[in-house]
Design a protein around this motif. Structure first.
Motif, short mmCIF file in Angstrom:
data_model
loop_
_atom_site.label_atom_id
_atom_site.label_comp_id
_atom_site.label_asym_id
_atom_site.label_seq_id
_atom_site.Cartn_x
_atom_site.Cartn_y
_atom_site.Cartn_z
N THR A 71 41.31 36.28 41.65
CA THR A 71 40.55 37.53 41.65
C THR A 71 39.92 37.74 43.01
O THR A 71 39.43 36.81 43.64
CB THR A 71 39.48 37.52 40.54
N SER A 98 36.09 43.95 43.39
CA SER A 98 35.98 44.18 41.95
C SER A 98 36.12 42.92 41.10
O SER A 98 35.85 42.96 39.90
CB SER A 98 37.03 45.19 41.50
N GLY A 99 36.56 41.82 41.69
CA GLY A 99 36.78 40.62 40.87
C GLY A 99 37.99 40.76 39.99
O GLY A 99 38.00 40.34 38.83
N SER A 100 39.06 41.34 40.54
CA SER A 100 40.29 41.54 39.77
C SER A 100 41.49 41.09 40.59
O SER A 100 41.39 40.82 41.78
CB SER A 100 40.44 43.02 39.40
N ASP A 112 40.91 42.36 35.24
CA ASP A 112 39.62 42.57 35.89
C ASP A 112 38.57 41.76 35.13
O ASP A 112 38.33 42.01 33.96
CB ASP A 112 39.25 44.04 35.89
N GLN A 113 37.98 40.78 35.81
CA GLN A 113 36.97 39.96 35.15
C GLN A 113 35.60 40.09 35.81
O GLN A 113 34.64 39.48 35.36
CB GLN A 113 37.40 38.49 35.11
N ASN A 114 35.51 40.89 36.86
CA ASN A 114 34.25 41.12 37.58
C ASN A 114 33.67 39.84 38.16
O ASN A 114 32.45 39.70 38.27
CB ASN A 114 33.22 41.82 36.68
N GLU A 167 47.38 44.05 35.69
CA GLU A 167 46.06 43.89 36.30
C GLU A 167 45.08 43.24 35.32
O GLU A 167 45.05 43.60 34.14
CB GLU A 167 45.50 45.26 36.70
N SER A 191 36.92 39.87 30.07
CA SER A 191 37.80 40.51 31.04
C SER A 191 38.56 41.66 30.38
O SER A 191 38.59 41.78 29.15
CB SER A 191 38.79 39.50 31.61
N THR A 192 39.19 42.49 31.21
CA THR A 192 40.06 43.55 30.72
C THR A 192 41.42 43.39 31.38
O THR A 192 41.54 42.86 32.48
CB THR A 192 39.50 44.95 31.03
N GLU A 228 45.89 42.16 40.86
CA GLU A 228 46.99 42.99 40.42
C GLU A 228 48.29 42.35 40.88
O GLU A 228 48.38 41.87 42.02
CB GLU A 228 46.88 44.39 40.99
#
Length: 129
Positions: free
Chosen positions: A88, A92-94, A62-64, A60, A42-43, A96
């Protein structure tokens, strides 16, 4: 004399490095954006923005992958001000998270930590404004 010249050149080089790095750290209107780190693929990123004398915090991850739940904690100058979960979302699978905190005297540091409840992956991010 040579020593003074070397110090002057070194000082100019350091100043050039800081002035070149500053635009990457600052976004529009005094915003500060920092990339976080994650123990998996993830990011994460955190953004701090001045808002009417306060600070808006945006975190945020994001792990898709859609539908995973994360436990999130936010800290302002070491004091926890948020604990909760986020899931998520498509496309996008994220997720926030946005919160606003008081602007303390001096430098404000916000730290975010999120743990995926199904995989135990951990993401963290820290920024100061």
């Amino acid at each position: 004399m040579r020593k003074a010249v070397r110090f002057a050149v070194a000082g100019l080089m350091v100043a050039g490095l800081f002035s070149a790095a500053a635009p990457a750290a600052m976004a529009k209107g005094g915003d500060v954006v920092r990339q976080g780190t994650c123990t998996g693929n993830s990011t994460a990123k955190i953004k701090l923005s001045p808002e009417d004398g306060r600070i808006e915090v945006q975190f945020e991850v994001d792990q898709n992958k859609v539908g995973d739940t994360w436990r999130v904690k936010l800290f302002h100058n070491g004091d926890r001000f948020f604990t909760g979960t986020r899931t998520t979302q498509a496309p996008s699978g994220s997720f926030e998270l946005r919160k606003v905190v008081d602007n303390a005297a001096g430098t404000d540091t916000v730290r975010a930590r999120a743990r995926n409840l199904s995989t135990n992956e951990v993401c963290t991010a820290t920024a100061s404004i």
